[in-house]
Design an enzyme around this catalytic site. Structure first.
Site, PDB file in Angstrom:
ATOM      1  N   THR A 221       8.491   3.650   3.289  1.00 18.41           N
ATOM      2  CA  THR A 221       7.485   4.710   3.385  1.00 18.41           C
ATOM      3  C   THR A 221       6.183   4.342   2.688  1.00 18.41           C
ATOM      4  O   THR A 221       5.141   4.891   3.018  1.00 18.41           O
ATOM      5  CB  THR A 221       8.007   6.033   2.791  1.00 18.41           C
ATOM      6  OG1 THR A 221       8.415   5.807   1.439  1.00 18.41           O
ATOM      7  CG2 THR A 221       9.177   6.566   3.613  1.00 18.41           C
TER       8      THR A 221
ATOM      9  N   HIS B  22       7.997  -3.460  -2.658  1.00 18.36           N
ATOM     10  CA  HIS B  22       8.684  -2.998  -3.855  1.00 18.36           C
ATOM     11  C   HIS B  22      10.194  -3.139  -3.643  1.00 18.36           C
ATOM     12  O   HIS B  22      10.698  -2.966  -2.539  1.00 18.36           O
ATOM     13  CB  HIS B  22       8.303  -1.561  -4.227  1.00 18.36           C
ATOM     14  CG  HIS B  22       8.563  -0.547  -3.168  1.00 18.36           C
ATOM     15  ND1 HIS B  22       7.813  -0.449  -2.000  1.00 18.36           N
ATOM     16  CD2 HIS B  22       9.497   0.438  -3.088  1.00 18.36           C
ATOM     17  CE1 HIS B  22       8.273   0.553  -1.269  1.00 18.36           C
ATOM     18  NE2 HIS B  22       9.304   1.105  -1.904  1.00 18.36           N
TER      19      HIS B  22
END
Length: 121
Positions: A88, A93
Site C-alpha cells: 500500500t 519496506h
C-alpha cells in the site's frame, strides 16, 4: 517525494547509511517493525545489492532489539512487492513481525497465510 510517508524518516529506532527502522504504525503484534530504504524505490527488487545488504544488517539489529525488549518466540519477515501482493506504500519496506506462543491458535503455514486457504497444508 514529499507525499511519501517513508521518505522523511521519523521515530527512527535504528539506522545505517542506506536504511532505517521504526515501529509499524498499525502493528499486528507487539514490537512489529519496519526496515525501510532511505532511497525512494518501489520494492525489494528495485534495491541495489548494497541496499539489500544494509537492509539485512538492520534486520539482524532489529531482531536483536526485539529479542531484548519483547522476548518473542519467533518471527515472520515479509515484503510486499506490488499492489497485487498487498503493498500500500510504494516505498521499499520490510516487515519484521515478532510472534508469540498463542498469538494464533495454529500458526502453521506462517507467511503462506497471505492466501488464507493455502496457509494450512
Amino acid at each position: 517525494m514529499d507525499k511519501c510517508v517513508f521518505c522523511n524518516p521519523e521515530d527512527v529506532i535504528l539506522e545505517n547509511r542506506l536504511a532505517w527502522v521504526k515501529y509499524d504504525k498499525y502493528p499486528v503484534t507487539p514490537g512489529h517493525m519496519l526496515i525501510i530504504s532511505k532511497r525512494h524505490i518501489a520494492d525489494f527488487f528495485a534495491a541495489t545489492a548494497e541496499e539489500r545488504q544494509a537492509l539485512n544488517a538492520l534486520l539482524d539489529e532489529a531482531r536483536q532489539w526485539l529479542d531484548d525488549k519483547f522476548h518473542p518466540d519467533g518471527y515472520n519477515i515479509g515484503v510486499n512487492c506490488g499492489e497485487s501482493a498487498g503493498q500500500t506504500i510504494m516505498h521499499l519496506h520490510i516487515h519484521l513481525i515478532p510472534r508469540y506462543h498463542g498469538d494464533l491458535d495454529n500458526p502453521r503455514g506462517g507467511v503462506r497465510g497471505v492466501i488464507p486457504d493455502k496457509r494450512i497444508y
